[in-house]
Design a protein around this motif. Structure first.
Motif, short mmCIF file in Angstrom:
data_model
loop_
_atom_site.label_atom_id
_atom_site.label_comp_id
_atom_site.label_asym_id
_atom_site.label_seq_id
_atom_site.Cartn_x
_atom_site.Cartn_y
_atom_site.Cartn_z
N HIS A 67 1.00 -1.17 0.11
CA HIS A 67 0.03 0.11 0.08
C HIS A 67 1.07 1.32 -0.01
N LYS A 68 1.94 1.27 0.80
CA LYS A 68 2.85 2.42 0.89
C LYS A 68 3.44 2.71 -0.50
N TRP A 70 2.62 1.65 -3.36
CA TRP A 70 1.38 2.33 -4.18
C TRP A 70 1.24 3.87 -4.17
N ARG A 71 1.11 4.26 -3.03
CA ARG A 71 0.82 5.52 -2.73
C ARG A 71 2.17 6.43 -3.01
N TRP A 72 2.96 6.00 -2.74
CA TRP A 72 4.25 6.71 -3.27
C TRP A 72 4.43 6.83 -4.47
N SER A 73 4.33 5.67 -5.21
CA SER A 73 4.63 5.86 -6.68
C SER A 73 3.49 6.60 -7.48
N HIS A 74 2.25 7.18 -6.68
CA HIS A 74 1.60 7.87 -7.40
C HIS A 74 1.61 9.33 -6.85
N CYS A 76 1.52 10.17 -3.69
CA CYS A 76 0.74 10.64 -2.35
C CYS A 76 1.44 10.53 -1.14
N SER A 78 2.50 9.09 2.49
CA SER A 78 2.43 8.12 2.88
C SER A 78 1.75 7.89 4.47
#
Length: 78
Positions: A67-68, A70-74, A76, A78
Motif C-alpha cells: 500500500h505504501k 502504491w501511494r508513493w509511486s502516485h 501521495c 504515506s
C-alpha cells in the motif's frame, strides 16, 4: 529530470548474521524487497521477510508495504 516515480517489487534471499549461543552464524532469509526509484536513481529499499509458515501479522506487513509503495509511486503522502 521528469520525477517519474516507480517501485520495483521482487523476491530476494538475504544472508543475515545471527548470534546462536555466543557463536555467530549466517542464516538465509527470504522476503519481498521494495526498491523506490525516481527517474534512474534509487532512493531506498524496504525488505519484508516472509516466513516458512506465514501468519496474519506477516500478511499485514506485506499489505502495508505494498500500500505504501502504491501511494508513493502516485505521489501521495504515506
Amino acid at each position: 529530470m521528469s520525477n517519474d516515480r516507480s517501485v520495483l517489487v521482487h523476491w530476494v534471499t538475504r544472508e543475515l548474521a545471527v548470534d546462536r549461543d555466543g557463536a555467530p552464524e549466517s542464516v538465509a532469509c527470504t522476503g519481498v524487497e521494495f526498491t523506490y526509484w525516481i527517474d534512474d536513481q534509487v532512493l531506498g529499499t524496504t525488505w519484508v521477510p516472509v516466513s516458512e509458515a506465514p501468519n496474519f501479522a506477516d500478511d499485514e506487513k506485506l499489505i502495508m508495504a505494498l500500500h505504501k509503495s502504491w501511494r508513493w509511486s502516485h505521489g501521495c503522502a504515506s
